[in-house]
Design a protein around this motif. Structure first.
Motif, PDB file in Angstrom:
ATOM      1  N   TRP A 151       0.828  -1.206   0.000  1.00 19.09           N
ATOM      2  CA  TRP A 151       0.000   0.000   0.000  1.00 19.09           C
ATOM      3  C   TRP A 151       0.862   1.255   0.000  1.00 19.09           C
ATOM      4  CZ3 TRP A 151      -4.765  -0.456  -1.336  1.00 19.09           C
ATOM      5  CH2 TRP A 151      -5.449  -1.645  -1.093  1.00 19.09           C
ATOM      6  N   GLY A 152       2.035   1.185   0.618  1.00 14.27           N
ATOM      7  CA  GLY A 152       2.945   2.325   0.596  1.00 14.27           C
ATOM      8  C   GLY A 152       3.482   2.622  -0.787  1.00 14.27           C
ATOM      9  N   MET A 153       3.472   1.625  -1.653  1.00 17.21           N
ATOM     10  CA  MET A 153       3.873   1.847  -3.040  1.00 17.21           C
ATOM     11  C   MET A 153       2.690   2.298  -3.887  1.00 17.21           C
ATOM     12  SD  MET A 153       3.525   0.042  -6.150  1.00 17.21           S
ATOM     13  CE  MET A 153       4.255   0.392  -7.744  1.00 17.21           C
ATOM     14  N   LEU A 154       1.497   1.767  -3.580  1.00 16.90           N
ATOM     15  CA  LEU A 154       0.320   2.044  -4.397  1.00 16.90           C
ATOM     16  C   LEU A 154      -0.151   3.496  -4.247  1.00 16.90           C
ATOM     17  CD1 LEU A 154      -1.779   0.759  -6.305  1.00 16.90           C
ATOM     18  CD2 LEU A 154      -3.163   0.252  -4.273  1.00 16.90           C
ATOM     19  N   VAL A 155      -0.130   4.022  -3.031  1.00 16.76           N
ATOM     20  CA  VAL A 155      -0.660   5.371  -2.783  1.00 16.76           C
ATOM     21  C   VAL A 155       0.087   6.450  -3.551  1.00 16.76           C
ATOM     22  CG1 VAL A 155      -1.004   7.135  -1.012  1.00 16.76           C
ATOM     23  CG2 VAL A 155      -1.692   4.781  -0.580  1.00 16.76           C
ATOM     24  N   PRO A 156       1.435   6.556  -3.426  1.00 20.76           N
ATOM     25  CA  PRO A 156       2.116   7.601  -4.206  1.00 20.76           C
ATOM     26  C   PRO A 156       1.993   7.405  -5.703  1.00 20.76           C
ATOM     27  CG  PRO A 156       3.710   6.128  -3.180  1.00 20.76           C
ATOM     28  CD  PRO A 156       2.382   5.796  -2.599  1.00 20.76           C
ATOM     29  N   SER A 157       1.841   6.153  -6.143  1.00 23.74           N
ATOM     30  CA  SER A 157       1.668   5.920  -7.573  1.00 23.74           C
ATOM     31  C   SER A 157       0.324   6.454  -8.054  1.00 23.74           C
ATOM     32  CB  SER A 157       1.778   4.422  -7.873  1.00 23.74           C
ATOM     33  OG  SER A 157       3.058   3.927  -7.515  1.00 23.74           O
TER      34      SER A 157
END
Length: 370
Positions: A151-157
């Motif tokens: 989720w930490g990768m998905l949000v900024p993307s």
């Protein structure tokens, strides 16, 4: 040959993409533009690319060392190369480095919360709240942290879709002239960007938790390439939206760009941006705290629960004793110095020491003729 843990405790190599990228994107993504422009100015994007490329060499170095470690982590590597006593002393320094990362990220994010959202809320209360959330996730173990990293990768993307709004006001001439700075200027910008790329060093701890870790290196490089592209994109958008003079005086350029976003059903999008960013800073905080606990467990056989309590108390004391904005910048600069030294000085020294030690052993056993 590094050790491979039980499959029930490990994750697939594909998750390295999320593990590395999510630990590289944190609070630094909100304000790195105003720091890197002090050196190469509008050419600072070149330094972003060069540092990103250099991290591929660091990842190769990490894999080389980890494959030679008995247990596949830095704790056993220190003991293997320097003996039990000196190795454990080095492990203590690495433990302190992990806690410094957690403390710096938490305190930097709290500065954003206090400035934008909760100006009258005590720092100690916000610190305890964040530490409680981080500790709860860490207790779940490495696989839970991996899920948070996803989720930490998905949000900024997903937030990349909001770049449309600042691009409507872009002045592309802000990027001109190109390549008109000295090497020292590029070096200054590169030095300021190193901290936001930190994250691959956590591989030194969780490498045994990756299935088929001996052949997982490609995912680490793919993740690093994605991070470099993300930072490059944000850098260029910031440079064409803000003028050079504006960037020097804006504390959080990424947040300032989010202020212009308007939807019929959302008036203050920057508040949503700030709270969603909590999902971005959780992965590096959780990974660093989990790593600190594992260092104590593997080096001194400490029980995880005792290590957790000791670690979060130290982190809380550091956070509440950093009061002013200047002190926040100072602890960030100190972490930048430590990270740079660890990645670009200590790891190569460790690599050279290993090669020298191996050659010495071969010579001593008579495998190398005098």
């Amino acid at each position: 040959m590094s050790k491979q843990l039980n499959k029930s405790l490990t994750v697939s190599p594909f998750f390295l993409f999320f593990l590395i990228h999510s630990t590289q994107t944190g609070v630094g993504l909100l304000n790195f533009q105003s720091k890197i422009i002090k050196g190469a100015e509008q050419d600072a994007w070149v330094s972003i690319v060069l540092v990103g490329i250099s991290l591929h060499l660091i990842i190769w170095l990490l894999y080389f060392l980890l494959k030679k470690s008995n247990n596949g982590d830095i704790m056993s590597l220190h003991q293997q190369l320097f003996g039990r006593w000196i190795g454990n002393v080095l492990n203590i320094f690495f433990y302190g480095y992990m806690l410094l990362i957690v403390s710096t990220i938490i305190r930097s994010y709290l500065s954003v919360l206090v400035t934008w959202v909760f100006p009258y809320t005590p720092i100690w209360f916000l610190s305890l709240t964040m530490i409680f959330v981080i500790s709860y996730l860490v207790v779940g173990g490495f696989r839970v942290i991996t899920g948070i990293c996803f989720w930490g990768m998905l949000v900024p993307s997903l937030l990349l879709f909001t770049v449309y709004f600042p691009l409507k006001y872009a002045y592309w001439t802000n990027l001109l002239p190109v390549f008109n700075h000295s090497l020292s200027d590029y070096f200054v910008s590169a030095k300021e960007s190193i901290l936001m790329y930190s994250g691959p060093e956590f591989l030194l701890i969780y490498f045994p938790f990756i299935k088929n870790n001996q052949i997982s290196q490609k995912w680490a490089h793919i993740s690093q390439a994605y991070t470099t592209i993300l930072y490059l994109l944000v850098t260029i958008i910031s440079f064409v939206y803000f003028s050079h003079g504006q960037l020097e005086h804006v504390t959080w350029p990424t947040l300032m760009m989010s202020k212009i976003i308007r939807f019929p059903f959302i008036e203050r999008f920057e508040y949503i941006f700030i709270f969603l960013w909590l999902l971005v800073i959780l992965p590096p905080c959780c990974m660093a705290l989990w790593g600190a606990i594992r260092v104590l467990k593997e080096s001194f056989k400490f029980k995880p629960r005792r290590s957790l309590w000791m670690s979060i108390i130290i982190v809380h004391l550091i956070v509440i004793n950093v009061n002013s904005k200047i002190e926040v910048e100072e602890i960030g600069d100190f972490l930048k110095y430590i990270t740079s030294s660890f990645l670009y000085i200590y790891l190569p020294i460790l690599f050279m020491f290993y090669l020298i030690l191996q050659n010495f052993k071969k010579a001593k056993s008579g495998k190398i003729n005098p």
